[in-house]
Write an enzyme that holds these catalytic residues in place. Structure first.
Site, mmCIF file in Angstrom:
data_model
loop_
_atom_site.group_PDB
_atom_site.id
_atom_site.type_symbol
_atom_site.label_atom_id
_atom_site.label_comp_id
_atom_site.label_asym_id
_atom_site.label_seq_id
_atom_site.Cartn_x
_atom_site.Cartn_y
_atom_site.Cartn_z
ATOM 1 N N TYR A 266 0.821 -1.212 0.000
ATOM 2 C CA TYR A 266 0.000 0.000 0.000
ATOM 3 C C TYR A 266 0.859 1.266 0.000
ATOM 4 O O TYR A 266 0.678 2.124 -0.860
ATOM 5 C CB TYR A 266 -0.963 0.011 1.186
ATOM 6 C CG TYR A 266 -2.303 -0.659 0.934
ATOM 7 C CD1 TYR A 266 -2.465 -1.647 -0.018
ATOM 8 C CD2 TYR A 266 -3.424 -0.296 1.679
ATOM 9 C CE1 TYR A 266 -3.683 -2.263 -0.229
ATOM 10 C CE2 TYR A 266 -4.651 -0.908 1.472
ATOM 11 C CZ TYR A 266 -4.773 -1.883 0.519
ATOM 12 O OH TYR A 266 -5.982 -2.480 0.315
ATOM 13 N N GLU B 215 2.131 6.509 -6.905
ATOM 14 C CA GLU B 215 1.040 7.308 -7.468
ATOM 15 C C GLU B 215 1.274 8.801 -7.226
ATOM 16 O O GLU B 215 1.179 9.609 -8.155
ATOM 17 C CB GLU B 215 -0.291 6.891 -6.838
ATOM 18 C CG GLU B 215 -0.741 5.501 -7.226
ATOM 19 C CD GLU B 215 -1.930 5.002 -6.426
ATOM 20 O OE1 GLU B 215 -2.655 5.840 -5.814
ATOM 21 O OE2 GLU B 215 -2.161 3.785 -6.402
#
Length: 143
Positions: free
Chosen positions: A65, A72
């Site tokens: 994660y 991102e």
């Protein structure tokens, strides 16, 4: 939705970021996550879930994660100068719809939205991990 957004609205639309290491970072995180997720779903549907798959589903997110989110955010950040320079997807006034949209500002808002959303999702997964993996007798029936 974030995956479609990152692939189309950032990586596809801003060619200059395609060679960034951050793209590789989020792609690796997404790929490993999906392999684990769909293995988990498949074995669950077959009623034969090996403990290692269950463990991987509820443990490897601890690294994946943050790795994916970092990739991102770094990719969006790398795209910002190109988006601003080209006024990509932005609509300026005046126009017949009396509407304006600044894609550059929108991307900054997207990045800021990670601040409240990521910890909430991450803590949810920590809670799920505790709930699912805290019953050692449960995994014996799947082995």
């Amino acid at each position: 939705m974030s995956r479609v957004f990152l692939i189309w609205a950032i990586t596809h639309s801003v060619k200059e970021v395609q060679s960034e290491d951050s793209v590789l970072l989020f792609l690796i995180a997404w790929t490993v996550t999906e392999i684990i997720r769909y293995s988990f779903y498949t074995f669950s549907l077959l009623n034969h879930l090996p403990y290692i798959i269950k463990w991987a589903r509820y443990t490897l997110f601890i690294v994946l994660y943050p790795m994916g989110v970092s990739g991102e955010l770094l990719t969006i950040y790398a795209a910002l100068p190109f988006v601003r320079q080209a006024s990509l997807y932005s609509i300026s006034l005046p126009n017949k719809y009396n509407f304006s949209f600044d894609y550059y500002a929108f991307l900054i808002l997207i990045m800021i939205s990670y601040i409240p959303l990521f910890p909430q999702l991450y803590l949810h997964m920590i809670h799920q991990r505790r709930k699912v993996l805290s019953h050692p007798e449960e995994h014996k029936k799947y082995e």
